[in-house]
Structures are given as structure tokens and as C-alpha cells.
Write an enzyme that holds these catalytic residues in place. Sequence first.
Site, PDB file in Angstrom:
ATOM      1  CD1 TRP A 139      -2.842   1.547   0.407  1.00  0.00           C
ATOM      2  CD2 TRP A 139      -2.122   1.670   2.428  1.00  0.00           C
ATOM      3  NE1 TRP A 139      -3.393   2.440   0.879  1.00  0.00           N
ATOM      4  CE2 TRP A 139      -3.319   2.798   2.318  1.00  0.00           C
ATOM      5  CE3 TRP A 139      -1.532   1.888   3.874  1.00  0.00           C
ATOM      6  CZ2 TRP A 139      -3.487   3.778   3.387  1.00  0.00           C
ATOM      7  CZ3 TRP A 139      -1.913   2.706   4.848  1.00  0.00           C
ATOM      8  CH2 TRP A 139      -3.133   3.647   4.460  1.00  0.00           C
ATOM      9  CG  ASP A 148      -2.174  -2.808   7.359  1.00  0.00           C
ATOM     10  OD1 ASP A 148      -3.205  -2.737   8.110  1.00  0.00           O
ATOM     11  OD2 ASP A 148      -1.766  -1.807   6.448  1.00  0.00           O
ATOM     12  CB  ALA A 172      -6.879  -2.895   6.068  1.00  0.00           C
ATOM     13  CE  LYS A 228     -10.334  -0.020   3.618  1.00  0.00           C
ATOM     14  NZ  LYS A 228      -9.661   0.745   2.561  1.00  0.00           N
TER      15      LYS A 228
HETATM   16  C1  LMR Z   1      -7.189   1.827  -0.565  1.00  0.00           C
HETATM   17  O1  LMR Z   1      -6.042   1.351  -0.550  1.00  0.00           O
HETATM   18  O2  LMR Z   1      -7.449   2.023  -1.655  1.00  0.00           O
HETATM   19  C2  LMR Z   1      -7.689   2.149   0.773  1.00  0.00           C
HETATM   20  O3  LMR Z   1      -7.093   1.755   2.066  1.00  0.00           O
HETATM   21  C3  LMR Z   1      -7.994   3.559   0.893  1.00  0.00           C
HETATM   22  C4  LMR Z   1      -6.859   4.515   1.243  1.00  0.00           C
HETATM   23  O4  LMR Z   1      -6.520   5.145   2.202  1.00  0.00           O
HETATM   24  O5  LMR Z   1      -5.708   4.338   0.518  1.00  0.00           O
END
Ligand code: LMR
Length: 394
Positions: free
Chosen positions: A127, A208, A210, A243
Amino acid sequence: MFSNLKKQPTDKIMAMMGKFRADPRVGKIDLGVGVYKNAEGVTPVMRAVKAAEHKLWEEQQSKAYVGLVGDPAYADAMIGLVLDGAVPRENIGAAATPGGTGAVRQAFEMIKMATPEARVFVSNPTWPNHISILNYLGIEVVPYRYFDSETRGVDFAGMMEDLDGLKAGDVVLLHGCCHNPTGANLNLAEWQQVIDVLNTKSAIPMIDIAYQGFGDGLAEDAAATRLVASSVPECLIAASCSKNFGIYRERTGLLMAVSQDAGAKALTQENLAFLNRQNYSFPPDHGARLVTMILNDDKLRADWQNELEAVRLEMLGLREQLADELQRLSGSDRFGFLAQHRGMFSLLGTTPDMVEVLRANNAIYMVPDSRMNIAGLDTATVPILAKAIIDAGI
Ligand code: LMR
């Protein structure tokens, strides 16, 4: 003073959200930011959340501060959901945070406070905000191989080779389930091998998580996190409710500092409270309270689980439909990985130029690294996407 400020790099996911909004084309398809949308394109408030909000409105008598780490009942409920007794409660320090990102940020700060020289190993790719926050805090980032661009699965041999470079005290950031952005995940036997290398190297895992409930089910998606937490001396876990409870804007997360030694808890708990105080004092309460009410009420919990399961199955169905459609159009199995991936995302594995072709020609938006949010699709848009992918020559 302000003139000293520099222009900041734009987050590629946020940039995509802006571009999509500005596109006037009818029928545009948003596969950018990770937000669940139903067949009507709406991100609904979940039934159990509505019911809990109603009850809260009727019953809540005060909005006075709760505590620096939030309501202990929230931590208890979330620790139950994520760890389900894998580690005794008295071994876990925990603090409510503003969303999963808040938990990630506080975890990185705790790492820096405890071991300033620690490096954080991150999957390549991960991410983007993981790297952005680590850079901002001046923590050294070491990428480890993760995605096999041929198979679109995990390059496990490459990952293990890179983890061999760990030094004692380094941290390895792992996605508990539903890897973001790739959608490719380790199996439990591979997790066990990762645990073995962490223990051999005296490195610390940070998980992590999520997307619990978006992959194979609530318990299945937490299995790796539970295994890690019960097999290493110490770990950090950043959990998000954005989520799986659909409460994105309520900013509801929890950071857990897990130790096999119950004696460590007093210190981790105190440091988590200190970090909250420095950064924002009291964490937000509304979302955390709803989550607590839902998890502690049999009826609300059952209804939430049912709705979450329907969302999960819908995403799985869309994955299968897309893989089938691409199989039909391409006459090959090369897109079969889409049905194997889990969670909201899949990395299509094409170039930013091709992603731009999809945007320009078909008003289909995905992140430039070719991450698609599967939950942004519906049964009617799947064939449109499949055709666009084939027409672009991907
Ligand atoms: C994403 O990866 O799209 C989500 O986790 C939202 C974000 O905050 O980036």
C-alpha cells in the site's frame, strides 16, 4: 514561513479519485480507491451499523472524553475478533486509533521510539501510504520481493531470499489477508516458514489487517495473524474497521502490541497512551462504540456477519465472472489468477501506459500500477472491463 513549504508528492490513489470525479463521461467505471460498492454503485451503511447508531442516539447520555486509548470494551471486542484467544488478553496492550492508517502510523512511531535503527521490510509492492509514512518518519524501508509478475501469485522463493537479509530488531510488515494492492496471499504453510525466519533472525512482525472478512471468511482471514501472534515473542497488529464494518469515514482502528510476556503489557499500554496523547489525544469514539455494540450483541453481530458474508461472496462472484469472461474473450487461462486472488484488490500486472489506455478509451479508472478494486464492479460492468482489457491488448 509558508513559502518555505515544498510541493508534496500526490498519493496515487487520491489522485485517481480526483480524476474520476472530474470525468464527465457517462458510464465511467471507478476501480480506484478501496471502497465497497453494491450493484447500484452505492457504499451502503450496513444494517447492524444503522441499528447500533439508532440505539446509541437513544441511549448515549454524554459525549465527554473516554480515555487516551479509547474504551477498553472496544479493545476487548476487537482483540476477540482478530485474535480469538490466540494470545492471552493480559499480554496485549491496545489503543484505539483514527482508522487503520492511524494504527499503522502509531505502530511505526512505536518502532522508531523503541529501536531507532530498526529497518522496516515491506512487500514490493505494498500500500503506497506504508512507504510514504515510513519515509516521513525517517525510517529505513527495505523492499522484499512479493509479487510474481508471471504467475501473478506470490514470489515466495524471492520473498524468503530477501527476508534472509533481516537483522535482529528489524521489522517485517505483513498484510494479514487480502494483500493490498496485489490480491495474492501466502498460504498457512508459507506463513509458518515466514514465522520461522522471523524467529531465527529475531525480527519483529507487524501485521496490517484491514480486510478481515473480505477474503475467505472472518476466521479464515485472521488465521495467519493468530498464528503469528501465538508463535513469536512480540508483534504489532494494526486492524481497521473501515471496510468490514463499512464505516470508512468514522476512522475506526486498533493498534495491538502483543507479547508472550504478560509483564510487558504495562509498558506497551503506557507507550500507546503516550503516543495517542502526542498525536491527537483522544481517539475518535463513534465508530469504535458502534463496533463494540455490534460485536457484543448476538443479534447485531449475526446480522453484521451475514451482510459481510454477502459482500464477500459478491466479490468472489465478480472475480469468477471476470476470469471466465476474460477466458472466453482471450481463449486462454492467463487471467485465471483473478479468481485465485482474494479481497478487494487484484493487480492486473500491466503497465501504467495500458492503465492510461483503459482510462482514455473506456473511462475505466484503476491505480497506475494496475490495481483494480473488484468491489467497484458489478455484473453489468464486468463484460465491459473484460472487453476493454482484451481490446487494449493486455
Ligand atoms: C485503498 O488502498 O484504496 C484504501 O486503503 C484507501 C486508502 O486510504 O488508500
